[in-house]
Motif scaffolding. Structure first.
Motif, PDB file in Angstrom:
ATOM      1  N   SER A 119       0.827  -1.216   0.000  1.00 59.62           N
ATOM      2  CA  SER A 119       0.000   0.000   0.000  1.00 59.62           C
ATOM      3  C   SER A 119       0.858   1.261   0.000  1.00 59.62           C
ATOM      4  CB  SER A 119      -0.943  -0.006   1.207  1.00 59.62           C
ATOM      5  OG  SER A 119      -0.230   0.173   2.416  1.00 59.62           O
ATOM      6  N   GLN A 120       2.071   1.191   0.586  1.00 63.96           N
ATOM      7  CA  GLN A 120       2.960   2.345   0.555  1.00 63.96           C
ATOM      8  C   GLN A 120       3.393   2.651  -0.878  1.00 63.96           C
ATOM      9  OE1 GLN A 120       6.187   1.605   3.283  1.00 63.96           O
ATOM     10  NE2 GLN A 120       4.835   1.183   5.016  1.00 63.96           N
ATOM     11  N   LEU A 121       3.654   1.598  -1.657  1.00 65.13           N
ATOM     12  CA  LEU A 121       4.001   1.797  -3.069  1.00 65.13           C
ATOM     13  C   LEU A 121       2.808   2.350  -3.844  1.00 65.13           C
ATOM     14  CD1 LEU A 121       5.927  -1.550  -3.694  1.00 65.13           C
ATOM     15  CD2 LEU A 121       6.909   0.691  -3.204  1.00 65.13           C
ATOM     16  N   VAL A 122       1.596   1.866  -3.517  1.00 67.72           N
ATOM     17  CA  VAL A 122       0.389   2.350  -4.193  1.00 67.72           C
ATOM     18  C   VAL A 122       0.176   3.829  -3.882  1.00 67.72           C
ATOM     19  CG1 VAL A 122      -2.100   2.059  -4.400  1.00 67.72           C
ATOM     20  CG2 VAL A 122      -0.643   0.052  -4.161  1.00 67.72           C
ATOM     21  N   GLN A 123       0.426   4.219  -2.631  1.00 67.06           N
ATOM     22  CA  GLN A 123       0.261   5.622  -2.260  1.00 67.06           C
ATOM     23  C   GLN A 123       1.242   6.510  -3.020  1.00 67.06           C
ATOM     24  OE1 GLN A 123       0.457   6.425   1.949  1.00 67.06           O
ATOM     25  NE2 GLN A 123      -0.821   8.229   1.694  1.00 67.06           N
ATOM     26  N   GLN A 124       2.460   6.040  -3.183  1.00 63.54           N
ATOM     27  CA  GLN A 124       3.440   6.805  -3.961  1.00 63.54           C
ATOM     28  C   GLN A 124       3.015   6.932  -5.417  1.00 63.54           C
ATOM     29  OE1 GLN A 124       7.354   5.107  -3.372  1.00 63.54           O
ATOM     30  NE2 GLN A 124       7.077   4.991  -1.155  1.00 63.54           N
ATOM     31  N   ALA A 125       2.374   5.879  -5.960  1.00 67.40           N
ATOM     32  CA  ALA A 125       1.893   5.930  -7.345  1.00 67.40           C
ATOM     33  C   ALA A 125       0.792   6.978  -7.489  1.00 67.40           C
ATOM     34  CB  ALA A 125       1.390   4.554  -7.778  1.00 67.40           C
ATOM     35  N   PHE A 126      -0.147   7.024  -6.544  1.00 68.87           N
ATOM     36  CA  PHE A 126      -1.219   8.017  -6.601  1.00 68.87           C
ATOM     37  C   PHE A 126      -0.666   9.426  -6.393  1.00 68.87           C
ATOM     38  CE2 PHE A 126      -4.114   4.590  -6.783  1.00 68.87           C
ATOM     39  CZ  PHE A 126      -5.377   5.089  -7.070  1.00 68.87           C
ATOM     40  N   ASN A 127       0.343   9.564  -5.516  1.00 68.06           N
ATOM     41  CA  ASN A 127       0.960  10.879  -5.333  1.00 68.06           C
ATOM     42  C   ASN A 127       1.632  11.343  -6.621  1.00 68.06           C
ATOM     43  OD1 ASN A 127       0.168  11.035  -2.659  1.00 68.06           O
ATOM     44  ND2 ASN A 127       2.076  10.202  -1.861  1.00 68.06           N
ATOM     45  N   PRO A 136       6.821  14.553  -6.481  1.00 69.78           N
ATOM     46  CA  PRO A 136       5.514  14.183  -5.962  1.00 69.78           C
ATOM     47  C   PRO A 136       5.279  14.823  -4.613  1.00 69.78           C
ATOM     48  CG  PRO A 136       6.724  12.255  -6.721  1.00 69.78           C
ATOM     49  CD  PRO A 136       7.667  13.384  -6.722  1.00 69.78           C
ATOM     50  N   PRO A 137       4.015  15.101  -4.263  1.00 69.09           N
ATOM     51  CA  PRO A 137       3.728  15.655  -2.955  1.00 69.09           C
ATOM     52  C   PRO A 137       4.144  14.684  -1.866  1.00 69.09           C
ATOM     53  CG  PRO A 137       1.707  15.089  -4.140  1.00 69.09           C
ATOM     54  CD  PRO A 137       2.840  14.881  -5.079  1.00 69.09           C
ATOM     55  N   PRO A 138       4.366  15.179  -0.647  1.00 65.96           N
ATOM     56  CA  PRO A 138       4.795  14.297   0.446  1.00 65.96           C
ATOM     57  C   PRO A 138       3.786  13.215   0.705  1.00 65.96           C
ATOM     58  CG  PRO A 138       4.088  16.438   1.284  1.00 65.96           C
ATOM     59  CD  PRO A 138       4.164  16.563  -0.203  1.00 65.96           C
ATOM     60  N   GLY A 139       4.260  12.131   1.353  1.00 63.49           N
ATOM     61  CA  GLY A 139       3.402  10.970   1.613  1.00 63.49           C
ATOM     62  C   GLY A 139       2.144  11.337   2.353  1.00 63.49           C
TER      63      GLY A 139
END
Length: 417
Positions: free
Chosen positions: A32-40, A179-182
């Protein structure tokens, strides 16, 4: 508006997906951390597109898309490195559907592409629901939040980028911002009317002054004339019509939709659907990580060459499958009058909601585990060594009693018929 719409998705179902993934933890939380970076990364790309013109050079466009594509590749690589994970179906559901973020490079109809990617992950989200719905409700909510994320993404693309990504500026970008911060962007602060706070004291003084008028306060009220009185004018009594429940439809349920037969290889999945009276279906050249999925086939036979991961028969009738060896399992779901034959090894056979199942084993598969539920007329055929088989039925009837320790004791009831 486009950036705000995407931000709403990240603050809505996507934020719920991230939260539940962290609660589940393990490989699901890491992915999910990788997915969040993809959406960011996609949010940064949309912000850039809203302020810039589309680059004329295709190479420049690809370099702007690289942060998003790199994250998609990282998500898929994470799945491949964790094939033995107990959450492999979770990882696969995300890995198969995350390419939906590639809609920014699709034209002239990117919205159907997002739906196609959402459907691509459905095979694995259904497995998650099947395996976890009775164990942990969080996994059900996890599936709902992810499917809802892609559903809202499809609606967002259809509304704001109907024929392709809209670029809102006049000059081409020179580079993509980081990308914006996490974490999801915070919600906007509430709007405060600063003027009303200063006038609050004056408003209260005016209110008390009116209340202290005594009987004079009624002089400002309007007089009710005879034509306004409901007891003299029946037409004024009519209110909104009372709610009436819709009449129950008398039509019979429609029959299942029949579609043309298909035999498709989609990456690592072999999809065989709606085949009828076809006994020459052959899966050849499959690899060890491939899966074969049969849906609504009838009176057909499928032969699978080589060693693959798994085979699933879903809603099939009078259908047979013959295969060499499986790494994982052979599954029958909601089938009627089906059978399988293995020449090599099969670790697990699962039979669920199936009536009539013949399981032909090989000498190398005698250590198989057979799991059955809500099924009937199941038989295991064990080889004798001379080319013949011994047929043994799988028990369907059980007797349960309560022990002195107030626990349940279940035994098989053998049929005497």
């Amino acid at each position: 508006m486009s950036v705000m719409g995407f931000t709403d998705i990240m603050q809505g179902p996507f934020a719920q997906y991230i939260q539940i993934s962290k609660q589940i933890g393990g490989d699901v939380g890491q992915q999910s951390q990788l997915v969040q970076q993809a959406f960011n990364a996609q949010l940064a790309y949309l912000q850039l597109a809203s302020q810039s013109a589309k680059p004329a050079n295709q190479n420049d466009l690809m370099s702007l898309l690289k942060p998003t594509s790199d994250q998609i590749s990282a998500i898929q690589t994470f799945r491949e490195k964790n094939r033995t994970s107990q959450f492999f179906n979770h990882l696969s559901a995300i890995s198969e559907s995350i390419p939906a973020l590639g809609w920014v490079a699709v034209s002239p109809a990117p919205s159907p592409y997002v739906k196609e990617m959402n459907d691509a992950g459905q095979f694995y989200t259904n497995r998650v629901l099947k395996d976890w719905k009775e164990k942990d409700k969080r996994h059900v909510d996890w599936v709902k939040s992810w499917v809802q994320t892609l559903t809202e993404l499809q609606a967002f693309v259809k509304q704001h980028h109907t024929t392709g990504l809209v670029w809102g500026g006049k000059t081409a970008p020179t580079g993509i911002p980081p990308p914006p911060p996490g974490g999801c962007p915070p919600p906007p602060p509430p709007v405060v009317d600063l003027g009303s706070a200063g006038d609050a004291g004056l408003d209260r003084s005016a209110l008390f002054a009116q209340i202290n008028q005594g009987e004079n306060i009624t002089r400002s009220l309007k007089r009710v004339t005879p034509d306004m009185q409901t007891h003299k004018n029946t037409g004024l009594r009519q209110g909104p019509a009372p709610f009436k429940a819709p009449a129950q439809s008398q039509t019979k349920p429609s029959a299942p939709v029949e579609k043309p037969p298909s035999f498709i290889r989609d990456g690592k999945k072999w999809l065989i659907e709606y085949q009828k009276q076809n006994h020459n279906l052959l899966v050849d050249g499959a690899e060890m990580n491939n899966v074969v999925y049969l849906f609504r086939c009838s009176d057909s036979t499928v032969t699978v060459k080589g060693k693959i991961n798994s085979i699933t028969l879903d809603s099939c009738k009078k259908t047979s499958v013959v295969f060499d060896s499986l790494v994982s399992s052979m599954e029958f779901i909601n089938c009627q009058s089906v059978q399988m034959q293995v020449f090599g090894k099969v670790p697990t056979v699962s039979v669920d909601k199936t009536d009539g199942c013949q399981i032909y084993l090989s000498p190398d598969s005698l250590d198989v585990e057979i799991v059955s539920s809500k099924s009937s007329e199941m038989n295991v055929l064990i080889p004798k060594g001379n080319g013949d088989y011994t047929e043994t039925p799988i028990p369907e009837q059980f007797k349960t009693t309560i022990t002195p320790n107030k626990t349940l004791s279940t035994i098989i009831v053998e049929s005497k018929g």
